[in-house]
Motif scaffolding. Structure first.
Motif, mmCIF file in Angstrom:
data_model
loop_
_atom_site.group_PDB
_atom_site.id
_atom_site.type_symbol
_atom_site.label_atom_id
_atom_site.label_comp_id
_atom_site.label_asym_id
_atom_site.label_seq_id
_atom_site.Cartn_x
_atom_site.Cartn_y
_atom_site.Cartn_z
ATOM 1 N N LEU A 50 -6.270 11.242 30.973
ATOM 2 C CA LEU A 50 -6.572 12.253 31.987
ATOM 3 C C LEU A 50 -6.405 13.677 31.460
ATOM 4 C CD1 LEU A 50 -4.836 10.568 35.055
ATOM 5 C CD2 LEU A 50 -7.291 10.907 34.764
ATOM 6 N N MET A 51 -5.766 13.816 30.312
ATOM 7 C CA MET A 51 -5.551 15.141 29.719
ATOM 8 C C MET A 51 -6.617 15.497 28.687
ATOM 9 S SD MET A 51 -1.384 15.052 29.407
ATOM 10 C CE MET A 51 -1.245 16.558 28.457
ATOM 11 N N GLN A 52 -7.704 14.749 28.671
ATOM 12 C CA GLN A 52 -8.849 15.051 27.817
ATOM 13 C C GLN A 52 -10.023 15.452 28.692
ATOM 14 O OE1 GLN A 52 -9.375 11.898 24.718
ATOM 15 N NE2 GLN A 52 -7.375 11.198 25.441
ATOM 16 N N ASN A 53 -10.891 16.301 28.157
ATOM 17 C CA ASN A 53 -11.960 16.856 28.999
ATOM 18 C C ASN A 53 -12.838 15.772 29.613
ATOM 19 O OD1 ASN A 53 -13.063 16.812 26.081
ATOM 20 N ND2 ASN A 53 -14.926 17.075 27.264
ATOM 21 N N ASN A 54 -13.104 14.714 28.864
ATOM 22 C CA ASN A 54 -13.921 13.606 29.380
ATOM 23 C C ASN A 54 -12.979 12.560 29.955
ATOM 24 O OD1 ASN A 54 -16.059 11.961 29.963
ATOM 25 N ND2 ASN A 54 -16.389 11.290 27.869
ATOM 26 N N SER A 55 -12.464 12.834 31.157
ATOM 27 C CA SER A 55 -11.428 11.985 31.751
ATOM 28 C C SER A 55 -12.053 10.732 32.372
ATOM 29 C CB SER A 55 -10.657 12.762 32.825
ATOM 30 O OG SER A 55 -10.030 13.887 32.255
ATOM 31 N N PRO A 56 -11.602 9.560 31.985
ATOM 32 C CA PRO A 56 -12.211 8.326 32.497
ATOM 33 C C PRO A 56 -11.768 8.010 33.924
ATOM 34 C CG PRO A 56 -10.343 7.783 31.112
ATOM 35 C CD PRO A 56 -10.494 9.281 31.046
ATOM 36 N N VAL A 265 -6.516 25.121 28.728
ATOM 37 C CA VAL A 265 -7.418 24.173 28.078
ATOM 38 C C VAL A 265 -7.711 24.670 26.674
ATOM 39 C CG1 VAL A 265 -9.440 25.330 29.098
ATOM 40 C CG2 VAL A 265 -9.668 23.009 28.200
ATOM 41 N N SER A 266 -7.819 23.755 25.746
ATOM 42 C CA SER A 266 -8.151 24.145 24.381
ATOM 43 C C SER A 266 -9.641 24.434 24.264
ATOM 44 C CB SER A 266 -7.790 23.023 23.398
ATOM 45 O OG SER A 266 -8.797 22.013 23.394
ATOM 46 N N ASP A 267 -10.007 25.298 23.322
ATOM 47 C CA ASP A 267 -11.420 25.343 22.960
ATOM 48 C C ASP A 267 -11.752 23.999 22.321
ATOM 49 O OD1 ASP A 267 -13.990 26.274 22.595
ATOM 50 O OD2 ASP A 267 -13.347 28.212 21.837
ATOM 51 N N CYS A 268 -13.023 23.667 22.275
ATOM 52 C CA CYS A 268 -13.409 22.290 21.952
ATOM 53 C C CYS A 268 -13.137 21.917 20.498
ATOM 54 C CB CYS A 268 -14.866 22.074 22.315
ATOM 55 S SG CYS A 268 -15.125 22.169 24.097
ATOM 56 N N TRP A 269 -12.316 20.904 20.353
ATOM 57 C CA TRP A 269 -11.870 20.382 19.065
ATOM 58 C C TRP A 269 -10.963 21.357 18.318
ATOM 59 C CZ3 TRP A 269 -16.313 18.837 21.324
ATOM 60 C CH2 TRP A 269 -16.459 17.463 21.515
ATOM 61 N N ALA A 270 -10.405 22.324 19.045
ATOM 62 C CA ALA A 270 -9.477 23.265 18.406
ATOM 63 C C ALA A 270 -8.198 22.571 17.956
ATOM 64 C CB ALA A 270 -9.138 24.408 19.359
ATOM 65 N N ILE A 271 -7.800 21.504 18.649
ATOM 66 C CA ILE A 271 -6.583 20.795 18.246
ATOM 67 C C ILE A 271 -6.790 20.112 16.900
ATOM 68 C CG2 ILE A 271 -4.821 19.128 18.967
ATOM 69 C CD1 ILE A 271 -5.193 21.657 20.771
ATOM 70 N N SER A 272 -8.010 19.673 16.624
ATOM 71 C CA SER A 272 -8.298 19.061 15.320
ATOM 72 C C SER A 272 -8.094 20.051 14.186
ATOM 73 C CB SER A 272 -9.738 18.533 15.298
ATOM 74 O OG SER A 272 -9.944 17.554 16.295
ATOM 75 N N ASP A 273 -8.279 21.343 14.475
ATOM 76 C CA ASP A 273 -8.072 22.362 13.442
ATOM 77 C C ASP A 273 -6.611 22.434 13.002
ATOM 78 O OD1 ASP A 273 -10.737 23.054 13.548
ATOM 79 O OD2 ASP A 273 -10.428 24.760 14.895
ATOM 80 N N PHE A 274 -5.683 21.912 13.819
ATOM 81 C CA PHE A 274 -4.268 21.937 13.456
ATOM 82 C C PHE A 274 -4.008 21.138 12.181
ATOM 83 C CE2 PHE A 274 -2.017 22.756 17.808
ATOM 84 C CZ PHE A 274 -2.970 23.710 18.138
ATOM 85 N N TYR A 275 -4.799 20.060 11.956
ATOM 86 C CA TYR A 275 -4.511 19.180 10.817
ATOM 87 C C TYR A 275 -5.673 19.034 9.830
ATOM 88 C CZ TYR A 275 -7.050 15.705 13.616
ATOM 89 O OH TYR A 275 -8.009 15.048 14.359
ATOM 90 N N ASP A 299 -2.466 22.207 28.075
ATOM 91 C CA ASP A 299 -2.387 21.097 29.037
ATOM 92 C C ASP A 299 -3.549 20.125 28.920
ATOM 93 O OD1 ASP A 299 -0.109 22.335 30.400
ATOM 94 O OD2 ASP A 299 -1.570 23.779 31.147
ATOM 95 N N LEU A 300 -4.730 20.667 28.630
ATOM 96 C CA LEU A 300 -5.956 19.866 28.634
ATOM 97 C C LEU A 300 -6.670 20.092 27.314
ATOM 98 C CD1 LEU A 300 -8.218 18.240 30.196
ATOM 99 C CD2 LEU A 300 -9.089 20.465 30.935
ATOM 100 N N ASP A 305 -8.033 14.341 20.462
ATOM 101 C CA ASP A 305 -6.758 14.140 19.766
ATOM 102 C C ASP A 305 -5.610 13.823 20.717
ATOM 103 O OD1 ASP A 305 -7.530 14.493 17.020
ATOM 104 O OD2 ASP A 305 -7.841 16.611 17.465
ATOM 105 N N PHE A 306 -5.738 14.198 21.996
ATOM 106 C CA PHE A 306 -4.675 13.894 22.955
ATOM 107 C C PHE A 306 -4.540 12.389 23.224
ATOM 108 C CE2 PHE A 306 -3.612 18.029 25.494
ATOM 109 C CZ PHE A 306 -3.276 18.648 24.312
ATOM 110 N N ARG A 307 -5.489 11.599 22.729
ATOM 111 C CA ARG A 307 -5.334 10.143 22.853
ATOM 112 C C ARG A 307 -4.130 9.653 22.060
ATOM 113 N NH1 ARG A 307 -10.731 8.656 19.275
ATOM 114 N NH2 ARG A 307 -10.004 9.572 17.322
#
Length: 857
Positions: A50-56, A265-275, A299-300, A305-307
């Motif tokens: 639920l914390m990902q933009n495409n929430s199932p 909310v993060s910009d899209c795939w910005a969390i992937s830039d962390f690693y 938060d979102l 990556d929040f998976r």
């Protein structure tokens, strides 16, 4: 048998509960209470999802699938039919936040109506939801930044006023039972290019004064004055920390200092830039990155990556209670919107979408956005009895007018079409003249191709690497392709960013014989087939390249098919086909020799400046510009027209400031049209022929050339914008009219005040000309003896309509915040005692300003 019996009892117990709704299903409870109850019922794995933009969807709890990602930069974006207003930078030029509020109220109504319709199909997919990632309130500090067109300009105060209007209009009345939509302030916070290295760029050594006086004020006002419900953190790093993992930005400033209680909310795939090794690489892997982002305030996630959050909890990187803090905000937001309810909570009919009322708003906004920069000998407005030639690469380009992050209007009026409606054919000459950037251009043949009775290519998409089974999306593309996943943009609604494929097909029936060039720029596995013959198996073209030439015969039919699949990295597919046309300046000039006036529609386009693009032609890099001047081929055309004795009215379409020094010599008049939306052609024509008196003002400084600019990657404000430089080509706030205004001597209600007092200023404005018009009264403040401070900084403005020969008294309140400046001793923005200059007039140019002094005790 016992196990079966227990299952049956469990089933009966669950079924009995269905008659008694859980508290979160009770619409009479508050959004907060409903969210807290639902939070207690979801598992850790469900929380991460639920914390990902495409929430199932979570069927056992009745939670519908929801996509958080939606766009409405200047109209509902990327979701089919919508009213397309001028690009944001153009709307900023109106200096009319009241009209902007009306425009975005229309946008909000269209958004709700479209979402209501989409909800009939089940859960809301991408570009169908109620959470809109707009406005962009970054400061347009440098004209080379390709995304500056999405902002409200270079000034913190103007940006704040316009941004607040947008947020309030989108979210609807604060006392309503449900919010109309949720807006998002982006990109927090020190973010304005370059585009090409934004995933690794570190904005560092930012002076506290620049941070607090330039980069943060608009975000603060959207939080505290507009109650914006979302904030998006930026891709780049700030002082060594990725913005989406910056404790200073997201926790200390945003939440602790400003009291923000909405979601981040993060910009899209910005969390992937962390690693990612080619990005910030501050974390060892996706699990650590996800934990770091949440711990520091995100938060979102737009991304996936929040998976990894359940694994992060299990390994002790983050506590589940911290996960709950973030998820509670997300659930509360969905309840505030009524999205969790069984039926839509705002009953807005679909008929509002691109309605006549909204079309009229788009036209009015386009008119007010246009800035008249030069008008030698009052050549404008044009006499409708003259013979007019319309030339230039932007004269009939409707897609250019849409800007980026756009919707799709039912019809776009180009400048050529509007002039044709204004003048009889006997008085009009149309000559293309030249391309935007190239000496050889493609005369596109999309108009001579169709499929199933529709002009252009039929596009089909699959969310698999090969086109198998039923497509997930089908649409018609009626103009040259400009498709990319850069900036996390899908090729079409419902299509993956990665692991997707596409087929584009049409039948081409040429009306004349000749060599037809097929031009591609692509990143992905691409092939071209004509009449079932594979003519190019693997197309590799980093730059626009002619990959095949068809010797076409008039009257024959050619079935064209392009297959594409995302190979690795970001996908891109730019394509056009047509006859190659060398630019012949003398031939073009000969064709307009009988014209009394030449209207040259030039400038650049969103296909050249924008978000993280694969543009590598001279003057452009990755969506940004390396030069701010008009492309050489256009400049040469204008100079040739001048040499031929032609009087030229230059209409510049761009999303950014241009260096137009040579054009001030070669052209009689210069009109800045921005990317003016669906009614842009009509608006420009109305200005050119005098049916509308121009009133737009520049929201950015127009520099003379690139030599006036500091290094693009230097985030210091020294030497940038009207606040720190004083010798521009055209100053911030500047714009001409077809009438004349006189701004008289102002009066202050007090000249000595305390630091918590408001002072009123009254300014007489007289229209001394022969036409009714609008003036924009502008007030700037300078703190006397502030050696490190700005030369001046805008703190108030008001657009006022004044009839010919009449005067109006414009009274404005200068609140204590008007006199706030950064105080190094206290390390914050405060009102301190001393003398202040109040500068008032109709632009930031010192020659256009008068002075008053006020003392704060």
């Amino acid at each position: 048998m016992k196990k079966l019996f227990l299952c049956f009892v469990s089933f009966l117990f669950t079924a009995s509960l269905l008659g008694q709704p859980y508290p979160y299903q009770n619409t009479k409870l508050s959004a907060d209470a409903r969210a807290k109850d639902l939070l207690s019922r979801v598992t850790l794995e469900e929380k991460a999802a639920l914390m990902q933009n495409n929430s199932p969807a979570i069927p056992r709890l009745g939670i519908k699938a929801y996509e958080w990602w939606n766009e409405a930069l200047h109209g509902v974006g990327r979701a089919g039919l919508a009213t397309v207003f001028p690009q944001a930078i153009g709307m900023a030029a109106s200096f009319n936040d009241v009209l902007l509020f009306d425009a975005f109220t229309a946008v909000a109504d269209e958004a709700r109506a479209k979402s209501n319709k989409f909800s009939e199909q089940g859960g809301l997919k991408r570009y169908q939801g109620l959470t809109y990632w707009t406005p962009n309130v970054n400061i347009f500090r440098d004209p080379r930044w390709g995304r500056g067109q999405e902002t409200y300009g270079e000034d913190p105060f103007l940006t704040s006023r316009m941004g607040v209007a947008v947020v309030k209009a989108l979210q609807g009345p604060e006392d309503g039972e449900y919010d109309k939509l949720h807006a998002c302030a982006k990109h927090f916070a020190v973010h304005s290019g370059p585009e090409w290295n934004r995933h690794s760029f570190n904005a560092e050594n930012i002076k506290p004064r620049d941070l607090w006086e330039t980069y943060l004020p608009a975000f603060k006002d959207l939080v505290q004055k507009a109650n914006v419900k979302e904030v998006m953190c930026a891709y780049n790093s700030f002082e060594g920390e990725p913005c989406c993992g910056s404790n200073r930005l997201l926790t200390q400033i945003l939440r602790n200092d400003w009291g923000y209680d909405g979601l981040v909310v993060s910009d899209c795939w910005a969390i992937s830039d962390f690693y990612q090794t080619n990005a910030h690489a501050t974390q060892p892997d996706a699990t650590h990155a996800a934990a770091n982002a949440v711990l520091n305030g995100t938060d979102l996630e737009c991304g996936s990556d929040f998976r990894n959050l359940p694994e992060a909890v299990k390994t002790g990187l983050v506590d589940e209670k911290r996960i709950d803090v973030s998820l509670l905000r997300l659930l509360k937001a969905r309840f505030e919107l009524g999205e969790m309810n069984d039926k839509p909570v705002w009953d807005i009919p679909y008929s509002v979408v691109n309605s006549k009322e909204h079309q009229a708003l788009a036209l009015r906004m386009a008119e007010e956005s246009i800035v008249l920069l030069q008008n030698k000998n009052n050549i404008l407005p044009l006499n409708k009895k003259l013979k007019i030639a319309v030339m230039g690469p932007n004269a009939k380009d409707s897609i250019m007018q849409w800007g980026n992050y756009n919707g799709f209007p039912a019809h776009t009026v180009t400048l050529l079409e509007a002039v044709r409606k204004t003048l009889p054919e006997s008085q009009l000459i149309y000559e293309w003249g030249c391309d935007r950037t190239n000496d050889v251009a493609v005369n596109s043949l999309f108009s001579e191709s169709s499929m199933n009775g529709k002009k252009g290519f039929v596009a089909q998409y699959w969310n698999t690497i090969t086109p198998e089974g039923e497509p997930v999306a089908t649409e018609v593309i009626s103009s040259p392709f400009h498709l990319t996943t850069l900036g996390a943009t899908a090729f079409a609604a419902g299509v993956n960013i990665k692991n997707f494929s596409a087929r584009y097909k049409t039948v081409f029936k040429p009306t004349k014989s000749g060599d037809v060039a097929f031009q591609f720029q692509t990143n992905g596995r691409t092939s071209l087939t004509i009449n079932d013959e594979l003519v190019v198996k693997n197309i590799f073209a980093n730059n626009t390249t002619n990959v095949y030439t068809l010797k076409a015969e008039a009257g024959k039919s050619y079935t064209i098919e392009i297959l594409f699949s995302q190979r690795n990295g970001d996908a891109a597919l730019n394509f056009d086909f047509g006859y190659l046309v060398p630019v012949d300046l003398s031939a073009s000039i000969a064709k307009v020799k009988d014209a009394d006036i030449v209207i040259f529609a030039g400038g650049i386009a969103p296909s050249l400046e924008g978000e993280e693009m694969r543009v590598t032609i001279p003057g452009f890099k990755g969506g940004d510009r390396t030069d701010i001047e008009l492309p050489s081929i256009q400049r040469r055309m204008l100079q040739a027209l001048k040499a031929a004795g032609k009087k030229v009215v230059f209409v510049n379409f761009s999303g950014s400031a241009m260096g137009l020094v040579p054009e001030t010599e070669s052209c009689e008049a210069i009109v800045q049209a921005w990317y003016p939306g669906q009614s842009g052609g009509t608006a420009v024509a109305n200005v050119l022929f005098g049916d509308y008196n121009p009133s737009g003002r520049l929201p950015v400084t127009f520099y003379k050339n690139i030599n006036q600019l500091p290094d693009f990657e230097d985030y210091s404000m020294k030497g940038r914008t009207y606040r720190f430089m004083s010798d521009p080509l055209y100053p911030f706030g500047f714009g001409l009219s077809y009438t004349q205004f006189t701004i008289g001597k102002a009066k202050l209600s007090k000249t000595t005040i305390k630091n918590n007092e408001t002072v009123a200023i009254t300014i007489p404005v007289t229209n001394t000309g022969k036409r009714n018009g609008a003036e924009v009264v502008q007030i700037y403040i300078r703190k006397v003896n502030d050696v490190d401070g700005p030369l001046k900084t805008m703190r108030e403005f008001k657009r006022v309509e004044v009839e010919s020969g009449k005067s109006k008294q414009v009274t404005l309140s200068l609140k204590p915040s008007t006199f706030e400046f950064f105080d190094a001793a206290q390390n914050k923005v405060v009102v301190t005692s001393g003398d202040y200059e109040i500068l008032y007039g109709n632009s930031s140019d010192a020659k256009a300003l008068k002075k008053l002094k006020v003392t704060i005790q």
